[in-house]
Structures are given as structure tokens and as C-alpha cells.
Scaffold this active site. Structure first.
Site, PDB file in Angstrom:
ATOM      1  N   GLU A   1      49.538 -19.377   4.468  1.00  0.00           N
ATOM      2  CA  GLU A   1      50.827 -19.171   5.151  1.00  0.00           C
ATOM      3  C   GLU A   1      51.646 -18.009   4.591  1.00  0.00           C
ATOM      4  OE1 GLU A   1      49.502 -22.080   4.674  1.00  0.00           O
ATOM      5  OE2 GLU A   1      49.929 -23.413   6.360  1.00  0.00           O
TER       6      GLU A   1
ATOM      7  N   GLU B   1      46.793 -29.664   5.900  1.00  0.00           N
ATOM      8  CA  GLU B   1      47.957 -30.529   6.117  1.00  0.00           C
ATOM      9  C   GLU B   1      47.608 -31.756   6.951  1.00  0.00           C
ATOM     10  OE1 GLU B   1      50.245 -26.794   7.153  1.00  0.00           O
ATOM     11  OE2 GLU B   1      51.798 -27.989   6.185  1.00  0.00           O
TER      12      GLU B   1
HETATM   13  N1  COA Z   1      43.513 -18.734  15.032  1.00  0.00           N
HETATM   14  C1  COA Z   1      42.856 -18.225  16.107  1.00  0.00           C
HETATM   15  N2  COA Z   1      41.565 -17.878  16.103  1.00  0.00           N
HETATM   16  C2  COA Z   1      40.882 -18.047  14.952  1.00  0.00           C
HETATM   17  C3  COA Z   1      41.481 -18.561  13.792  1.00  0.00           C
HETATM   18  C4  COA Z   1      42.856 -18.912  13.854  1.00  0.00           C
HETATM   19  N3  COA Z   1      43.515 -19.431  12.800  1.00  0.00           N
HETATM   20  N4  COA Z   1      40.567 -18.626  12.805  1.00  0.00           N
HETATM   21  C5  COA Z   1      39.422 -18.150  13.336  1.00  0.00           C
HETATM   22  N5  COA Z   1      39.613 -17.804  14.634  1.00  0.00           N
HETATM   23  C6  COA Z   1      38.616 -17.266  15.562  1.00  0.00           C
HETATM   24  C7  COA Z   1      38.298 -15.808  15.258  1.00  0.00           C
HETATM   25  O1  COA Z   1      39.256 -14.954  15.872  1.00  0.00           O
HETATM   26  C8  COA Z   1      36.916 -15.689  15.874  1.00  0.00           C
HETATM   27  O2  COA Z   1      37.054 -15.558  17.270  1.00  0.00           O
HETATM   28  P1  COA Z   1      36.102 -14.484  18.078  1.00  0.00           P
HETATM   29  O3  COA Z   1      34.698 -15.005  17.857  1.00  0.00           O
HETATM   30  O4  COA Z   1      36.581 -14.578  19.486  1.00  0.00           O
HETATM   31  O5  COA Z   1      36.322 -13.163  17.414  1.00  0.00           O
HETATM   32  C9  COA Z   1      36.294 -17.062  15.613  1.00  0.00           C
HETATM   33  O6  COA Z   1      37.395 -17.957  15.372  1.00  0.00           O
HETATM   34  C10 COA Z   1      35.399 -17.086  14.385  1.00  0.00           C
HETATM   35  O7  COA Z   1      36.143 -16.590  13.285  1.00  0.00           O
HETATM   36  P2  COA Z   1      35.678 -15.325  12.406  1.00  0.00           P
HETATM   37  O8  COA Z   1      36.916 -14.717  11.810  1.00  0.00           O
HETATM   38  O9  COA Z   1      34.790 -14.416  13.209  1.00  0.00           O
HETATM   39  O10 COA Z   1      34.809 -16.059  11.323  1.00  0.00           O
HETATM   40  P3  COA Z   1      34.621 -15.565   9.810  1.00  0.00           P
HETATM   41  O11 COA Z   1      33.564 -16.455   9.239  1.00  0.00           O
HETATM   42  O12 COA Z   1      34.387 -14.092   9.747  1.00  0.00           O
HETATM   43  O13 COA Z   1      36.005 -15.872   9.071  1.00  0.00           O
HETATM   44  C11 COA Z   1      37.936 -17.178   8.482  1.00  0.00           C
HETATM   45  C12 COA Z   1      36.476 -17.191   9.004  1.00  0.00           C
HETATM   46  C13 COA Z   1      38.446 -18.613   8.533  1.00  0.00           C
HETATM   47  C14 COA Z   1      37.951 -16.652   7.050  1.00  0.00           C
HETATM   48  C15 COA Z   1      38.786 -16.258   9.362  1.00  0.00           C
HETATM   49  O14 COA Z   1      38.529 -16.611  10.734  1.00  0.00           O
HETATM   50  C16 COA Z   1      40.257 -16.384   9.111  1.00  0.00           C
HETATM   51  O15 COA Z   1      40.748 -15.846   8.130  1.00  0.00           O
HETATM   52  N6  COA Z   1      40.991 -17.089  10.007  1.00  0.00           N
HETATM   53  C17 COA Z   1      42.426 -17.185   9.934  1.00  0.00           C
HETATM   54  C18 COA Z   1      42.871 -18.205   8.892  1.00  0.00           C
HETATM   55  C19 COA Z   1      44.389 -18.281   8.892  1.00  0.00           C
HETATM   56  O16 COA Z   1      45.079 -17.398   8.404  1.00  0.00           O
HETATM   57  N7  COA Z   1      44.950 -19.364   9.504  1.00  0.00           N
HETATM   58  C20 COA Z   1      46.381 -19.511   9.698  1.00  0.00           C
HETATM   59  C21 COA Z   1      46.927 -20.386   8.645  1.00  0.00           C
HETATM   60  S1  COA Z   1      48.690 -20.589   8.828  1.00  0.00           S
END
Ligand code: COA
Length: 241
Positions: free
Chosen positions: A135, A115
Site C-alpha cells: 500500500e 487483510e
Molecule cells: N489489480 C489488477 N490487476 C492485477 C493485479 C491487481 N492488483 N495484480 C495482478 N494483476 C493482473 C496483471 O495486470 C496481469 O494482467 P494481464 O495478464 O492482463 O497483463 C495479471 O494479473 C497477471 O499479473 P502479472 O503482473 O503479469 O504477473 P507477475 O507474476 O508478473 O506479477 C505480481 C505478479 C503480483 C507481483 C504483480 O502482478 C503485482 O505486483 N501486482 C500488483 C500488486 C499490488 O500492488 N496490489 C495492490 C495492493 S494495495
């Protein structure tokens, strides 16, 4: 300008650089980033030295992985967490800026990440970029303008599919769908954005802002009204030129 915690804002030779700077959480968008982004957008708007701005993400892995889920988890529900975000109209401000904005995105570009990029006028993606709107999986809908900016960019058919299925797109597909203008190698992402910014800043700032307004405001008008807007802005340039 104030020292920010979640954003780095720099000005160099007429270009404003906005870096989302929470790489440890993949530049997730939290309330503090909302407040800091609001201030930075105001500065870009008001500062005549800034002719064009580039938005990018810190770290190797992401432009922005969406809303900060830890804030969502501490709120009674994602819906309540979302309400706090509406206290400031960051997205209205973003979309009202008359200077050209360039998004240079890499890695994860999710939720608010897409966005933010869609609030910009030109989008460059590196080859490793991945786009998604997660979302619905959280029981919410996009709230940073995405439900309006995405269909205006890729058309309603594609926008509905991307939002309703939560399917992720790789950079090349995002380019085919016109969600991004160009895909470039990772190490050329910032240089490519800077080449565009340096070209744009050679033009008259008034002409640039009127060209942007004619197109972006015109999209919400009838053809007749849009042509009137073009004439009005063109006349103003001849008066000031
Ligand atoms: N909010 C808060 N923290 C987040 C985040 C988010 N949207 N996305 C990633 N992080 C953090 C993780 O908790 C992790 O923190 P940690 O190292 O303290 O555990 C760090 O960023 C790295 O992310 P990680 O999940 O370990 O990396 P990954 O490569 O395994 O996965 C994603 C990457 C993007 C697929 C996964 O982090 C994810 O699905 N994030 C959420 C996406 C989401 O739903 N966003 C909201 C949209 S409304």
C-alpha cells in the site's frame, strides 16, 4: 443465492466455501467483489446450515493480489478510489461474524489478500505463499482493517516493519511470525482446511461461537472485563444447554 461474477459461494455438509474468482487478474479485489463478498458474508452469518467457512482463491497463482489496480488507475487517485471502498463496511461485517472462518491461502497474498486472511480465525498457507503489503508504494495505507488486525496478530514491531518496508514474507516466515497457523504442501491446502472445518463442525454451534467471541471480543477488553464476558457467555450456554 445470486450467481456472482467475482466470487463462487458453495455450501456442502455444513461448510461454506468462498472462492475469490478472478484468476485472470490474480483475484484482485474490485468494487464488485466488495459487493459480492458483503452478500456472501451476510449469508454465512444468517444461514444456520453453515457452521464454518473456508476462504480460498481460484487459479494456481494467487489467493489475492490486492486491490484492483485498474480501478485505481481510472480513478483520479488511489486515495479517491479507496474512498469508494468505504461505502460498505465489509471489514466490520467480516470481523463481526461469530462463526469460525478459515483462510486457505496460496501464491500471492498481497494487500487486501492478507487483510481478508486476517479477518479469518485460522490461516493455512501453502508452501508457495508470499505475503506483502504494497500500500505505501501506492501512497495509501491498508483499508481492509490490516493496520489493526496485523499488529494484533504479529505484534506492532513486526507489523510496522512489514508495512513500512513493503518487504514480502515467504510462507515459512509468516508461520514463524504467527501470521499463519500452518504451512502445508499446495496439494494439501484445501484438504487441510477441510479437516479443520470438519472437526469444528462436530461441536455445538453455540459453544463454538461463544468460544470465538470470548477470545476475539476479549482481546479488546481489560482482563477483568474479559473474565466477565467469559462468565456471561458460559452462563448463557448453561441456560441453553
Ligand atoms: N489489480 C489488477 N490487476 C492485477 C493485479 C491487481 N492488483 N495484480 C495482478 N494483476 C493482473 C496483471 O495486470 C496481469 O494482467 P494481464 O495478464 O492482463 O497483463 C495479471 O494479473 C497477471 O499479473 P502479472 O503482473 O503479469 O504477473 P507477475 O507474476 O508478473 O506479477 C505480481 C505478479 C503480483 C507481483 C504483480 O502482478 C503485482 O505486483 N501486482 C500488483 C500488486 C499490488 O500492488 N496490489 C495492490 C495492493 S494495495
Amino acid at each position: 443465492m445470486a450467481n456472482f461474477e467475482t466470487i463462487i459461494y458453495q455450501k456442502l455438509d455444513g461448510v461454506g466455501y468462498v472462492t475469490l474468482n478472478r484468476p485472470q487478474v490474480l483475484n484482485a479485489y474490485n468494487l464488485q467483489m466488495r459487493d459480492e463478498l458483503y452478500q456472501v458474508l451476510g449469508a454465512i452469518n444468517d444461514d444456520p446450515e453453515v457452521r464454518v467457512a473456508i476462504f480460498k482463491g481460484a487459479g494456481e497463482r494467487a489467493f489475492c493480489a490486492g486491490a484492483d489496480l485498474s480501478e485505481f488507475l481510472t480513478a483520479p487517485s488511489p486515495v479517491v478510489a479507496r474512498q469508494a471502498r468505504w461505502e460498505r463496511d465489509v471489514w466490520g461485517l467480516f470481523l463481526s461474524i461469530t462463526k469460525p472462518l478459515i483462510a486457505a491461502v496460496h501464491g500471492y497474498v498481497l494487500g487486501d489478500g492478507i487483510e481478508i486472511a486476517l479477518c479469518c480465525d485460522i490461516r493455512l498457507a501453502s508452501e508457495d505463499a508470499q505475503f506483502g503489503l504494497p500500500e505505501l508504494g501506492l501512497g495509501i495505507i491498508p483499508a481492509a482493517g490490516g493496520s489493526q488486525t496485523l499488529p494484533r496478530t504479529v505484534g506492532s514491531t513486526r507489523a510496522l516493519e512489514i508495512l513500512l518496508t513493503g518487504r514480502w514474507l515467504k510462507a515459512e516466515e509468516a508461520r514463524r511470525l504467527k501470521m499463519v497457523n500452518q504451512v502445508v504442501p499446495r496439494n494439501d491446502l484445501l484438504p487441510a482446511a477441510e479437516r479443520l472445518a470438519n472437526k469444528i463442525k462436530t461441536y455445538s454451534p453455540i459453544a463454538v461461537s461463544y468460544a470465538k467471541r470470548a477470545i476475539t471480543e476479549g482481546l479488546d477488553l481489560s482482563l477483568e472485563q474479559g473474565l466477565e464476558l467469559e462468565v456471561k457467555l458460559g452462563r448463557r450456554i448453561s441456560l441453553t444447554g
